[in-house]
Design a protein around this motif. Structure first.
Motif, PDB file in Angstrom:
ATOM      1  N   GLY A  72      27.875 -32.122 -44.028  1.00 36.93           N
ATOM      2  CA  GLY A  72      27.425 -32.605 -42.729  1.00 36.93           C
ATOM      3  C   GLY A  72      25.928 -32.536 -42.516  1.00 36.93           C
ATOM      4  N   ARG A 168      34.306 -37.246 -39.516  1.00 38.49           N
ATOM      5  CA  ARG A 168      32.993 -36.895 -38.974  1.00 38.49           C
ATOM      6  C   ARG A 168      32.374 -38.080 -38.235  1.00 38.49           C
ATOM      7  NH1 ARG A 168      31.183 -31.797 -40.795  1.00 38.49           N
ATOM      8  NH2 ARG A 168      32.853 -30.860 -42.044  1.00 38.49           N
ATOM      9  N   ASP A 169      31.370 -37.750 -37.416  1.00 33.37           N
ATOM     10  CA  ASP A 169      30.887 -38.749 -36.461  1.00 33.37           C
ATOM     11  C   ASP A 169      30.160 -39.918 -37.101  1.00 33.37           C
ATOM     12  OD1 ASP A 169      28.701 -37.199 -37.206  1.00 33.37           O
ATOM     13  OD2 ASP A 169      28.339 -36.401 -35.194  1.00 33.37           O
ATOM     14  N   ASN A 173      26.251 -37.926 -41.581  1.00 31.18           N
ATOM     15  CA  ASN A 173      26.796 -36.575 -41.461  1.00 31.18           C
ATOM     16  C   ASN A 173      28.100 -36.428 -42.237  1.00 31.18           C
ATOM     17  OD1 ASN A 173      24.718 -35.851 -39.691  1.00 31.18           O
ATOM     18  ND2 ASN A 173      25.870 -36.556 -37.912  1.00 31.18           N
ATOM     19  N   ALA A 174      28.454 -37.451 -42.998  1.00 35.37           N
ATOM     20  CA  ALA A 174      29.714 -37.447 -43.752  1.00 35.37           C
ATOM     21  C   ALA A 174      29.442 -37.370 -45.248  1.00 35.37           C
ATOM     22  CB  ALA A 174      30.534 -38.694 -43.418  1.00 35.37           C
ATOM     23  N   ARG A 215      31.260 -38.354 -29.316  1.00 34.25           N
ATOM     24  CA  ARG A 215      30.453 -38.933 -30.389  1.00 34.25           C
ATOM     25  C   ARG A 215      29.539 -40.039 -29.875  1.00 34.25           C
ATOM     26  NH1 ARG A 215      35.399 -39.127 -34.808  1.00 34.25           N
ATOM     27  NH2 ARG A 215      35.283 -36.916 -35.392  1.00 34.25           N
TER      28      ARG A 215
END
Length: 512
Positions: A72, A168-169, A173-174, A215
């Motif tokens: 992340g 994840r958002d 961040n993934a 998000r």
């Protein structure tokens, strides 16, 4: 070797499945062929710095039969060359197993987030010649989603890192780095989006925002923090789903708003919230300012003026971002829509908008669950932000200056900054005159503070002395007498004991 693990995606810029050397990752930023090589070098440097902690912890998970990956925001920040000592990890181990592994190793652990699969830890480790403190969170692979009405997400654990990353958002961040082998995991094209400085969601934005409406605010926050653009399809989904933010708790909304306001580019995030309609649900006083023009017709509307004031206040900060000052700058004119009047001469006035705005500020901040002391300070700044304009070229008496200091109390320094920031005129002569006038006021305040200790201004007699002189016990009359002496102190400056006693006795005789 750094390698990249990927999977199919929609869009021509994202890579195809398979393992490839990190140095051979396709370049998604053709205008700058060296962009990905630069982030690779930064990431390697950052990961080597934290390796004494990350690799040691990873080996302990490996010995216990589990996997561990840096994940992340930590990976994103490593790629940006700004990784700090707060490290986020993900694992296939369940929380109870994480605790068994981490407790003997860490200097401290906490499990306040264990219901959501997260275990926290603190570890001091030597990095080079220096011992550094690391704050660590280890979260079990998971997926989470809101139902249509709940304010709390439902959490279930997953079995693969890809399943964890897709929840994840945003793609930036993934990404993850499997440890200790340091294999780069990027199934959703986050590296290319990072190079292009764009925010996209791993799946469809509609699914992402339906799973967690917060998000949408995080999109605005990351745009403000990282100075990234938000992909058009993400913006459209935010507009269509803005009402979904209403199921999120006020506390979580407030925390995201704070991070946005404290960022390097808050204007960018605030504009996104306003343009998508999310601000109408979380801080409606801000978009309401778009309908108003200020009384001097200097700006397109009060909304633009407000964003300028916010940035000018930021430029005056001395010890890092100041949440109190920034919120006050953002809300200082929110009373204008309710107080707008069209005068006979064609001008527009907003009489007493600072008083109305202070009440609105208190109401909005209370609804967002801000602490009482912050609500008090911001509301006071909004209420006082126009007071200086009665100063003119220095016509205030010493009494008026004392009252200005007394009313501002602990927010006086911030009031100086807010008042200066509120001057957004393009007329250089007028701006210079206002600046000189405020310089003069600050000089007078400093002189009086040196002479009279204005910061602790109080009457020449205290409550016990008042009761003794008047021969009364505790009660309302003591407060009335104290207030009378305080007004004399503000008006005349220090009086001395004998003069204060004489004035008190004269006042008491009049009351009788």
């Amino acid at each position: 070797m750094f390698t990249r693990r990927s999977c199919p995606f929609n869009g021509g810029a994202r890579p195809r499945p398979g393992h490839v050397p990190f140095s051979a990752v396709p370049n998604a930023n053709e205008d700058n062929p060296s962009a990905l090589n630069q982030v690779q070098r930064r990431a390697v440097s950052e990961l080597l710095r934290v390796s004494p902690v990350a690799d040691d912890l990873a080996r302990r998970f490996e010995d216990a039969g589990f996997s561990l990956a840096l994940v992340g925001g930590s990976v994103r920040d490593a790629l940006l060359g700004r990784l700090g000592n707060d490290l986020d990890f993900t694992t296939d181990a369940r929380p109870e197993d994480v605790l068994k592994i981490v407790r003997p190793w860490a200097d401290a652990t906490w499990d306040v987030g264990i219901a959501f699969g997260t275990v926290g830890a603190q570890k001091d480790a030597r990095v080079g010649d220096v011992v550094q403190r690391f704050q660590i969170e280890v979260t079990t692979y998971r997926s989470e989603a809101y139902d249509r009405t709940s304010r709390k997400p439902e959490v279930s654990y997953g079995d693969s890192i890809e399943q964890d990353l897709v929840r994840r958002d945003f793609t930036v961040n993934a990404m993850a780095v499997s440890l200790p082998e340091k294999e780069f995991v990027d199934p959703y094209g986050g590296l290319g989006d990072l190079a292009a400085r764009v925010l996209r969601t791993p799946g469809t934005p509609e699914d992402s925002f339906s799973d967690d409406p917060l998000r949408m605010m995080r999109a605005a926050r990351f745009a403000a923090q990282l100075d990234f653009e938000v992909a058009p399809e993400v913006v459209e989904a935010m507009k269509e789903m803005a009402g979904r933010i209403e199921i999120v708790s006020a506390e979580r909304v407030r925390d995201e708003l704070n991070k946005l306001i404290l960022s390097a580019h808050p204007r960018k995030g605030l504009r996104l919230l306003v343009e998508t309609g999310i601000a109408d649900r979380v801080i409606p006083e801000l978009p309401a300012l778009r309908l108003e023009r200020d009384e001097h017709h200097r700006h397109k509307d009060v909304y633009d003026h407000t964003l300028i004031v916010l940035e000018q206040a930021m430029a005056l900060e001395e010890n890092g971002p100041d949440l109190t000052l920034r919120i006050a700058a953002l809300l200082h004119d929110i009373g204008k829509p309710r107080t707008r009047r069209f005068e006979d001469d064609g001008r527009v006035s907003f009489h007493h908008h600072e008083v109305v705005g202070a009440k609105m500020t208190k109401k909005r901040m209370t609804a967002l669950k801000y602490p009482n002391d912050l609500v008090r300070d911001v509301s006071r700044l909004v209420e006082l932000h126009l007071r200086f304009h009665g100063y003119g070229a220095g016509e205030w008496t010493d009494s008026a200056v004392r009252r200005y200091v007394r009313d501002a109390g602990p927010v006086l320094d911030r009031l100086h900054k807010l008042t200066r920031s509120d001057c957004t005129t393009r007329n250089k002569r007028k701006a210079a005159a206002l600046s000189r006038a405020y310089d003069g006021l600050e000089k007078r305040i400093a002189q009086l503070q040196e002479q009279e200790e204005l910061d602790a201004i109080r009457p020449d007699l205290d409550g016990n002395q008042i009761m003794e002189i008047l021969g009364v016990g505790p009660g309302p009359v003591v407060g009335q007498a104290y207030k009378f002496l305080l007004e004399l102190r503000l008006e005349n400056g220090p009086m001395g004991h004998d003069a204060a006693v004489a004035a008190l006795k004269h006042w008491w005789a009049e009351q009788s």
